[in-house]
Design a protein around this motif. Structure first.
Motif, short mmCIF file in Angstrom:
data_model
loop_
_atom_site.label_atom_id
_atom_site.label_comp_id
_atom_site.label_asym_id
_atom_site.label_seq_id
_atom_site.Cartn_x
_atom_site.Cartn_y
_atom_site.Cartn_z
N LYS A 16 -8.60 7.04 1.79
CA LYS A 16 -7.67 7.71 1.23
C LYS A 16 -7.75 9.08 2.37
CE LYS A 16 -6.20 10.83 -2.29
NZ LYS A 16 -6.30 11.26 -3.79
N GLU A 55 -2.32 -1.88 -17.60
CA GLU A 55 -3.60 -1.24 -16.80
C GLU A 55 -4.76 -1.29 -18.07
OE1 GLU A 55 -1.98 1.58 -13.64
OE2 GLU A 55 -2.01 2.48 -15.91
N ARG A 74 -5.89 3.33 -0.27
CA ARG A 74 -5.66 1.58 0.19
C ARG A 74 -6.71 0.91 0.33
NH1 ARG A 74 -3.99 1.10 6.16
NH2 ARG A 74 -4.62 3.02 7.17
N ARG A 75 -6.90 -0.19 -0.15
CA ARG A 75 -8.03 -0.92 -0.23
C ARG A 75 -8.19 -2.00 1.19
NH1 ARG A 75 -9.53 -4.78 -5.21
NH2 ARG A 75 -12.08 -5.24 -4.47
N GLY A 129 -11.44 3.97 -9.81
CA GLY A 129 -11.04 2.77 -8.83
C GLY A 129 -12.34 2.18 -8.08
N ARG A 142 -4.86 -10.89 -4.21
CA ARG A 142 -3.79 -9.86 -4.67
C ARG A 142 -2.50 -10.61 -5.36
NH1 ARG A 142 -2.49 -4.35 -1.85
NH2 ARG A 142 -4.18 -4.02 -3.03
N GLN A 153 0.75 -1.23 -0.02
CA GLN A 153 -0.03 -0.06 0.18
C GLN A 153 1.05 1.33 0.06
OE1 GLN A 153 -3.27 -0.39 -0.47
NE2 GLN A 153 -3.53 -2.51 0.35
N SER A 203 -2.83 -1.88 -9.43
CA SER A 203 -2.00 -0.64 -8.69
C SER A 203 -0.50 -1.10 -8.72
CB SER A 203 -2.50 -0.63 -7.29
OG SER A 203 -2.28 -1.72 -6.59
N GLU A 208 -9.35 9.96 -8.34
CA GLU A 208 -8.96 8.87 -9.45
C GLU A 208 -10.02 7.91 -9.44
OE1 GLU A 208 -5.98 5.95 -7.66
OE2 GLU A 208 -5.24 8.02 -6.60
N ARG A 260 -1.91 7.88 -1.92
CA ARG A 260 -2.95 7.06 -2.67
C ARG A 260 -3.88 6.53 -1.82
NH1 ARG A 260 -1.07 3.91 -7.51
NH2 ARG A 260 -3.28 4.33 -8.05
#
Length: 461
Positions: free
Chosen positions: A436, A160, A442-443, A423, A145, A82, A179, A421, A440
């Motif tokens: 956020k 991407e 994070r999930r 997502g 992931r 992350q 990512s 952004e 950036r």
């Protein structure tokens, strides 16, 4: 040194061997030559498979020394992939003062998971993109992931752009979230046997209550390690929240779990709640709670402008009372008297500002004023909406609500409004979220608070 240089000047040096040059370096086949002079010249060739293990160990050691990998969770875990985590490294269970508790149990990588990774690689190679699957997938409660190492000449942007092809090849409902981390392209795929994270399973990870100071940690969700992640309301970047997600995204459930985390780590003397419930179904289980600063606000019974004006007056009164203290914690520490933190939760902010233009202007002015000044007085806002559009969320409002929780949105433009952004439109719903504040997103996976656990909250003194 001269003698070493002369010994390095061997026929092997003429072939360009890294070993002959008296250095460590990878050979053309992926092996590594380690040369030492002790005092005679010694050379050892390390195969690529042994090098991979050593490289991971060294990377973990360097990461822990640099403070970017949690010491209690070494290796390539969730936080190491992350960018700009909101909580300091090494405190994934809730920062100092948290209880040590077992993480959420997740299944180990299975052959089914491995096959998904291989199919991603095949889909990209069909389009001429050379990638290598690195290691086993990280298994979270919601998604898997995979780490892909691009081949020579393959740009991240090219990968991407093939997200839709991966979606088609794997039969996914939405394109996977991609990512970058640790030099790899990270591909998040929905877990076929998704796990629900129930609040009771992670309750032992909540911070210890502080009888006088109270606890300012608000629950965000669970990371890929199965560890709870928190935001500290006392920090400027996390003082006020804007939460958004469409129907079925888990927005209201996220609010309930966040409230539960605060109630269980505080007392009514250290925490008071202001709950605005336009739809009347968000917080009915708390209507008689002793944590309420005011009765639950229903729009057909209370004027939201008046309620928020009362909050502004409370803020101004606190500033006069605090006598120049920089924060609520400093005031409590100096005076030794209790002053509860007040957190305002609104389940559907859009219902407050779409009535008429006059009310919208009045509410936005109050919200912006609180966003600018209320943190130091121990007052915080958590506003949620289904539609993070310009018609609902003004630029001034965004500026004063720095922390963002994005659950699944209907369109990419809504994700950009919230996170700047894309997502969020590719999230899986049911609590799958992007958080956020700085850096950036994070999930994380939100925590589910079942009905019987909500009912138990109502009995907390």
């Amino acid at each position: 040194m001269l003698q070493a240089a002369e010994r390095a000047n061997t026929p092997a040096a003429e072939t360009g061997s890294p070993a002959a040059e008296g250095r460590i370096g990878p050979g053309p086949t992926g092996t590594l030559a380690l040369v030492s002079f002790t005092p005679s010249r010694q050379e050892r060739l390390i195969p690529a498979e042994e090098l991979a293990t050593a490289q991971k160990t060294l990377t973990d050691l360097i990461g822990r020394l640099a403070g970017v990998i949690p010491k209690e969770h070494p290796g390539r875990a969730a936080d190491s992939t992350q960018v700009s985590p909101s909580v300091p490294p090494g405190e994934s269970a809730g920062r100092p003062g948290s209880r040590s508790g077992p993480s959420v149990r997740v299944a180990p990588p299975s052959e089914t998971y491995q096959d998904l990774g291989r199919r991603v690689v095949e889909a990209l190679r069909e389009h001429g993109l050379s990638v290598e699957l690195r290691g086993e997938p990280i298994v979270g409660p919601t998604f898997l992931r995979f780490a892909l190492r691009p081949g020579r000449g393959v740009r991240v942007r090219q990968i991407e752009q093939r997200a839709s092809e991966i979606q088609l090849r794997l039969g996914l409902d939405a394109a996977p979230l991609l990512s970058v981390g640790e030099g790899d392209v990270l591909v998040d795929l929905p877990r076929p046997d998704r796990q629900t994270v129930v609040f009771s399973d992670v309750r032992s990870q909540l911070p210890e209550p502080a009888p006088i100071r109270g606890c300012s940690k608000l629950l965000l969700g669970v990371d890929l390690n199965g560890q709870l992640q928190f935001a500290d309301l006392s920090e400027p970047e996390d003082a006020h929240f804007l939460v958004a997600g469409t129907t079925g995204s888990g927005k209201t459930e996220w609010l309930r779990a966040a409230i539960a985390s605060l109630m269980l780590t505080n007392t009514p003397e250290t925490l008071q709640l202001l709950l605005i419930d336009p739809k009347r179904n968000g917080f009915p289980f708390l209507k008689d709670s002793s944590f309420l600063w005011k009765p639950v606000v229903y729009l057909d019974e209370h004027d939201p402008v008046e309620v928020l004006d009362d909050l502004v007056q409370e803020m101004e009164e606190r500033y006069r009372r605090m006598g120049g203290a920089d924060s609520l914690a400093e005031y409590v520490r100096k005076e030794g008297t209790l002053l509860p933190r007040i957190v305002c939760f609104c389940d559907e902010y859009a219902d407050l500002v779409t009535v008429d233009s006059k009310q919208r202007k009045a509410i936005e002015q109050v919200i912006c004023r609180l966003g600018q000044k209320a943190r130091a007085a121990g007052i915080h806002l958590v506003l949620a909406t289904q539609q993070p559009s310009r018609q609902v969320v003004s630029g001034a409002l965004k500026t004063n609500l720095p922390a963002r929780v994005a659950l699944r949105t209907t369109q990419a433009i809504e994700s950009r409004m919230l996170l700047d952004e894309d997502g969020a439109e590719r999230l899986l719903g049911l609590g799958d979220l992007l958080f956020k504040d700085i850096g950036r997103p994070r999930r994380l996976q939100g925590v589910y608070l079942p009905q019987h656990e909500r009912n138990s909250l109502a009995g907390i003194a």
